[in-house]
Scaffold this active site. Structure first.
Site, PDB file in Angstrom:
ATOM      1  N   ARG A 255     -13.613 -25.727   2.616  1.00 57.19           N
ATOM      2  CA  ARG A 255     -12.895 -26.510   3.279  1.00 57.19           C
ATOM      3  C   ARG A 255     -13.944 -26.438   4.813  1.00 57.19           C
ATOM      4  O   ARG A 255     -14.194 -28.313   5.271  1.00 57.19           O
ATOM      5  CB  ARG A 255     -11.298 -26.415   3.554  1.00 57.19           C
ATOM      6  CG  ARG A 255     -10.490 -27.572   4.357  1.00 57.19           C
ATOM      7  CD  ARG A 255      -9.492 -26.802   5.103  1.00 57.19           C
ATOM      8  NE  ARG A 255      -9.528 -26.023   5.773  1.00 57.19           N
ATOM      9  CZ  ARG A 255      -7.951 -25.405   5.835  1.00 57.19           C
ATOM     10  NH1 ARG A 255      -6.779 -26.294   6.346  1.00 57.19           N
ATOM     11  NH2 ARG A 255      -8.208 -24.485   6.668  1.00 57.19           N
TER      12      ARG A 255
ATOM     13  N   LYS B 134      -9.372  -6.288  11.156  1.00 56.52           N
ATOM     14  CA  LYS B 134     -10.136  -5.630   9.717  1.00 56.52           C
ATOM     15  C   LYS B 134     -11.208  -5.653  10.883  1.00 56.52           C
ATOM     16  O   LYS B 134     -12.208  -4.844  10.315  1.00 56.52           O
ATOM     17  CB  LYS B 134     -10.050  -6.321   8.298  1.00 56.52           C
ATOM     18  CG  LYS B 134      -9.306  -5.697   7.460  1.00 56.52           C
ATOM     19  CD  LYS B 134      -9.403  -6.804   6.123  1.00 56.52           C
ATOM     20  CE  LYS B 134      -8.626  -6.190   5.020  1.00 56.52           C
ATOM     21  NZ  LYS B 134      -9.206  -6.670   4.020  1.00 56.52           N
TER      22      LYS B 134
ATOM     23  N   GLY C 149     -14.023 -16.748   3.857  1.00 54.63           N
ATOM     24  CA  GLY C 149     -12.884 -16.447   4.877  1.00 54.63           C
ATOM     25  C   GLY C 149     -13.632 -14.633   4.753  1.00 54.63           C
ATOM     26  O   GLY C 149     -14.404 -14.001   3.517  1.00 54.63           O
TER      27      GLY C 149
ATOM     28  N   ASP D 180     -13.355  -3.742  -0.939  1.00 53.14           N
ATOM     29  CA  ASP D 180     -12.288  -4.412  -1.442  1.00 53.14           C
ATOM     30  C   ASP D 180     -13.783  -4.554  -2.209  1.00 53.14           C
ATOM     31  O   ASP D 180     -12.929  -5.589  -3.234  1.00 53.14           O
ATOM     32  CB  ASP D 180     -12.041  -5.616   0.054  1.00 53.14           C
ATOM     33  CG  ASP D 180     -10.858  -5.382   0.682  1.00 53.14           C
ATOM     34  OD1 ASP D 180     -10.358  -5.215   0.261  1.00 53.14           O
ATOM     35  OD2 ASP D 180     -10.897  -6.327   2.040  1.00 53.14           O
TER      36      ASP D 180
ATOM     37  N   ASN E 274     -11.417  -1.680   5.930  1.00 50.88           N
ATOM     38  CA  ASN E 274     -10.220  -1.591   5.684  1.00 50.88           C
ATOM     39  C   ASN E 274      -9.683  -0.264   5.408  1.00 50.88           C
ATOM     40  O   ASN E 274      -9.067   0.377   5.001  1.00 50.88           O
ATOM     41  CB  ASN E 274     -10.205  -2.763   4.243  1.00 50.88           C
ATOM     42  CG  ASN E 274     -10.604  -1.725   3.155  1.00 50.88           C
ATOM     43  OD1 ASN E 274     -11.367  -0.874   3.213  1.00 50.88           O
ATOM     44  ND2 ASN E 274     -10.571  -2.091   1.869  1.00 50.88           N
TER      45      ASN E 274
ATOM     46  N   SER F 173       0.934  -1.002  -0.147  1.00 43.75           N
ATOM     47  CA  SER F 173      -0.338   0.336   0.323  1.00 43.75           C
ATOM     48  C   SER F 173       0.883   0.730  -0.008  1.00 43.75           C
ATOM     49  O   SER F 173       0.320   2.306  -0.719  1.00 43.75           O
ATOM     50  CB  SER F 173      -1.060  -0.104   1.036  1.00 43.75           C
ATOM     51  OG  SER F 173      -2.019  -1.091   1.192  1.00 43.75           O
TER      52      SER F 173
END
Ligand code: ATR
Length: 269
Positions: free
Chosen positions: A151, A64, A128, A100, A85, A15
């Site tokens: 998963r 976050k 996630g 995002d 974020n 960033s």
């Protein structure tokens, strides 16, 4: 502009390079720093930024979610995604946003302008933080159906509550839905440097589908290589990182910066 990115660790963050590039390009006086704040120091660390007159900051792992308790306001997008974020500081108040989903959608739109999201069927792998933003973006763009596989099934089921267009697919059955997918998005860390590849045979994937990996190190993940070899359209992940930074820069300076080839080259160097 006085801004930065907070995280722990933070040395790897791209960033400062991105925002530093834009400060130069648009001839804006300012600074953008990588600021290491350990979780136990988050409250004091933020207070220091407010006291030092920062216009705001980006937020990365592991803050976050925990940053949300210190925000005076959180916009609708960040609330729905469940993470912040980007923070804008005004009159010592903290305004939380999440860019995002915007970064994910804009990356695909700018790489593949001919791809329309409306009424498409998407397959998202992973559940996630990144997946939450991806799924939110897809819903906003009007896809008709999202298949979601992770998963850990419970995490996928939890994310599935975001909308009734989401259907959870067992992780070990992930290849069985490929024939009806217009878009496949890997949001897991599989395929990243040092991680095993995402094990998924794309042979059955719908003709003309677009395959996107949010992993950008390496740029060409095993998933993208396989997709390209089989003749599918691909979009790499680096653009998501660059595009999510744009609304933050705009929030602090009023200028919506562009993602140029020079910037992409710099970030990949
Ligand atoms: P991010 O914020 O980047 O999304 P995250 O919240 O840690 O990071 O999520 C990482 C994702 O990669 C999760 O979906 C995780 O699956 P689990 O929920 O089961 O942990 C997935 N992931 C990581 N390693 C994996 C592996 N070896 N096999 C399958 N999925 C994996």
């Amino acid at each position: 502009m006085k801004a930065g990115v907070i995280g722990h660790p933070i040395a790897h963050s791209k960033s400062p390079l991105i925002h530093g590039h834009w400060l130069g390009q648009y001839n804006i006086k300012g600074l953008y720093r990588a600021i290491d704040i350990a979780p136990e120091n988050l409250k004091d660390g933020i207070k220091q930024l407010v006291d030092e007159g920062y216009d705001g900051f980006n937020v990365t792992v592991p803050h976050k979610q925990s940053i949300m308790q210190y925000c005076d306001d959180i916009n609708e997008t960040a609330c729905a995604i469940g993470a912040v974020n980007t923070v804008v500081i005004k009159d010592s108040k903290l305004y939380g946003q999440n860019t995002d989903a915007y970064g994910f959608i804009q990356n695909i739109k700018s790489s593949k302008p001919e791809f329309y999201f409306k009424n498409k069927t998407a397959f998202v792998l992973g559940a996630g933080g990144a997946a939450r933003a991806v799924v939110y973006g897809l819903i906003e763009e009007g896809v008709s159906r999202i298949y979601l596989s992770n998963r850990t099934k419970e995490t996928a089921q939890e994310l599935g509550q975001m909308s009734d267009i989401i259907e959870v697919v067992e992780w070990n059955k992930r290849e069985t839905v490929l024939q009806s997918m217009d878009l496949v998005v890997n949001t897991t860390s599989l395929g990243m440097v040092g991680k095993p590849p995402l094990d998924m045979d794309l042979t059955a994937l719908k003709y003309g589908a677009l395959v996107h990996d949010i992993v950008y190190a390496p740029l060409m993940t095993p998933l993208l290589s396989e997709a390209q070899d089989k003749g599918y359209e691909i979009v790499s992940g680096i653009g998501m990182l660059l595009h999510q930074a744009r609304p933050a820069f705009k929030a602090w300076t009023g200028i919506m910066p562009e993602v140029t080839d020079a910037l992409v080259k710099k970030v990949l160097a």
